[in-house]
Write an enzyme that holds these catalytic residues in place. Structure first.
Site, mmCIF file in Angstrom:
data_model
loop_
_atom_site.group_PDB
_atom_site.id
_atom_site.type_symbol
_atom_site.label_atom_id
_atom_site.label_comp_id
_atom_site.label_asym_id
_atom_site.label_seq_id
_atom_site.Cartn_x
_atom_site.Cartn_y
_atom_site.Cartn_z
ATOM 1 N N GLN A 82 0.828 -1.214 0.000
ATOM 2 C CA GLN A 82 0.000 0.000 0.000
ATOM 3 C C GLN A 82 0.864 1.267 0.000
ATOM 4 O OE1 GLN A 82 -3.167 0.757 -0.433
ATOM 5 N NE2 GLN A 82 -3.757 -1.372 -0.779
ATOM 6 N N SER A 83 1.944 1.262 -0.700
ATOM 7 C CA SER A 83 2.841 2.424 -0.724
ATOM 8 C C SER A 83 2.207 3.645 -1.396
ATOM 9 C CB SER A 83 4.123 2.052 -1.474
ATOM 10 O OG SER A 83 4.904 3.209 -1.715
ATOM 11 N N ASN A 84 2.193 4.753 -0.669
ATOM 12 C CA ASN A 84 1.759 6.021 -1.269
ATOM 13 C C ASN A 84 2.840 6.541 -2.202
ATOM 14 O OD1 ASN A 84 -0.666 6.295 0.418
ATOM 15 N ND2 ASN A 84 0.798 6.578 2.094
ATOM 16 N N VAL A 86 4.859 4.803 -4.079
ATOM 17 C CA VAL A 86 4.774 4.112 -5.372
ATOM 18 C C VAL A 86 3.644 4.703 -6.205
ATOM 19 C CG1 VAL A 86 4.106 1.911 -6.430
ATOM 20 C CG2 VAL A 86 5.935 1.975 -4.713
#
Ligand SMILES: *Cc1c(COP(=O)(O)O)cnc(C)c1O
Length: 340
Positions: A82-84, A86
């Site tokens: 859930q990387s913001n 990325v």
């Protein structure tokens, strides 16, 4: 060479203007009242524009400036599922017409479909990037170096961005914010005593500290950790702040200027805590501001708890830097709403 720029004159560094900025600096009267002081302000870096905003867009202005200056065709980066970071990198690549490959680490152990496929991952797919998954605990920097080497061998001009965009180039984005925030405060006559925000890969805090130190702003920055223990987090931030200061050609950073409180991590990175749920709910119900479950929610949980413990005086002006991440709310429904 541009790299040899030895100055706080940020315009000497390559930059792509991406953000809707300056972002608003707003007073939070209802939350201030609910908590009985200090005077609580918020710097809305959740509103930086591109792909639902967030702090990574700030770093990407300088990272992409360098990538384009080097003639990059393909950007490679990494993060948790859930990387913001990325999602924002993928969005900026779409906007600039660059190819993008990312490695996503299964850092949070969960079977939740919303976590695995919703929220940021949904947007990653819409943006059309290449996604490779890695097991939790993988050396993710090594993973992107591998991917980058293969792409380079295939003829791509690759540009690698470390996790969170946190290196001395990305941190310039938050030196920029230090200047922006100080100008806003001076304009409205606001004496900022403290700035509190969530700290993870350290670029945000390192840039802010380097900027405020160079400007002699007198604003104490407190990072609320979301992953590492305090000693390690402070050492990482300090090292990066020093490297950023060296890039700018300003004096080295006092060790005391780097403060992190890592008491609000809970069971681990991306693991919900009761304090996070309370903070997310409280900001929504008092100020109609959405925080996120992994970063700003834990940062605000720290802020709220420290206020209750009398850490700040009622007269102090405290700015909470909202670093974004609300897209992650849609991946954490189970933790945020009552079930049954
Ligand atoms: C990445 C991120 C942070 C942490 O910033 P760092 O520069 O990595 O320390 C905080 N909040 C949100 C929403 C983020 O995505």
């Amino acid at each position: 060479m541009i790299e040899s720029a030895q100055t706080m004159h940020l315009a000497r560094f390559p930059r792509v203007k991406l953000c809707h900025a300056p972002t608003p600096l707003e007073f939070m009267p209802n939350l201030t009242k609910a908590l009985g002081g200090p005077q609580l302000w918020i710097k809305r870096d959740d509103c930086t524009g591109v792909a639902m905003g967030g702090n990574k867009n700030r770093k990407l202005e300088y990272l992409m400036g360098e990538a384009l200056a080097q003639g990059a065709t393909h950007i490679v980066t990494q993060g948790a599922v859930q990387s913001n970071h990325v999602r924002q990198t993928a969005a900026v690549c779409a906007k600039l017409g660059l190819k993008c490959t990312v490695a996503l680490e299964h850092r949070v152990d969960t079977n939740s479909v919303e976590y695995l496929d919703g929220g940021n991952v949904l947007l990653d797919h819409l943006l059309g990037i290449n996604i490779e998954y890695r097991a939790g605990g993988t050396d993710m920097q090594a993973a992107i170096e591998d991917i980058g080497a293969k792409l380079t061998a295939g003829g791509e001009k690759t540009y690698l961005i470390p996790g969170g965009g946190s290196n001395p180039v990305g941190a310039l984005g938050y030196v920029h914010v230090a200047l922006e925030l100080l100008a806003q405060a001076n304009e409205i006559g606001l004496r900022i005593d403290r700035l509190v925000h969530a700290t993870g890969s350290a670029g945000t805090q390192a840039g802010l500290v380097a900027g405020f130190e160079a400007l002699n702003a007198g604003i104490r920055v407190l990072g609320i950790g979301v992953r590492n223990p305090k000693d390690r987090q402070e050492a990482t931030v300090h090292k990066l702040a020093e490297a950023t200061a060296a890039r700018l050609g300003v004096a080295s950073i006092r060790r005391e200027a780097v403060e992190a409180n890592c008491d609000y991590v809970g069971a681990g990175y991306g693991q919900p805590t009761p304090g996070m749920v309370e903070a997310v709910t409280m900001f929504a119900r008092t100020e109609a501001i959405f925080l996120d479950p992994v970063y700003s929610g834990k940062g605000a949980a720290g802020l709220i708890d420290l206020i209750r413990k009398g850490y700040f005086t009622a007269e102090e002006n405290v700015v909470f830097l909202h670093t974004g991440g609300q897209v992650g709310l849609f991946a954490y429904r189970d933790a945020l709403v009552p079930t049954g």
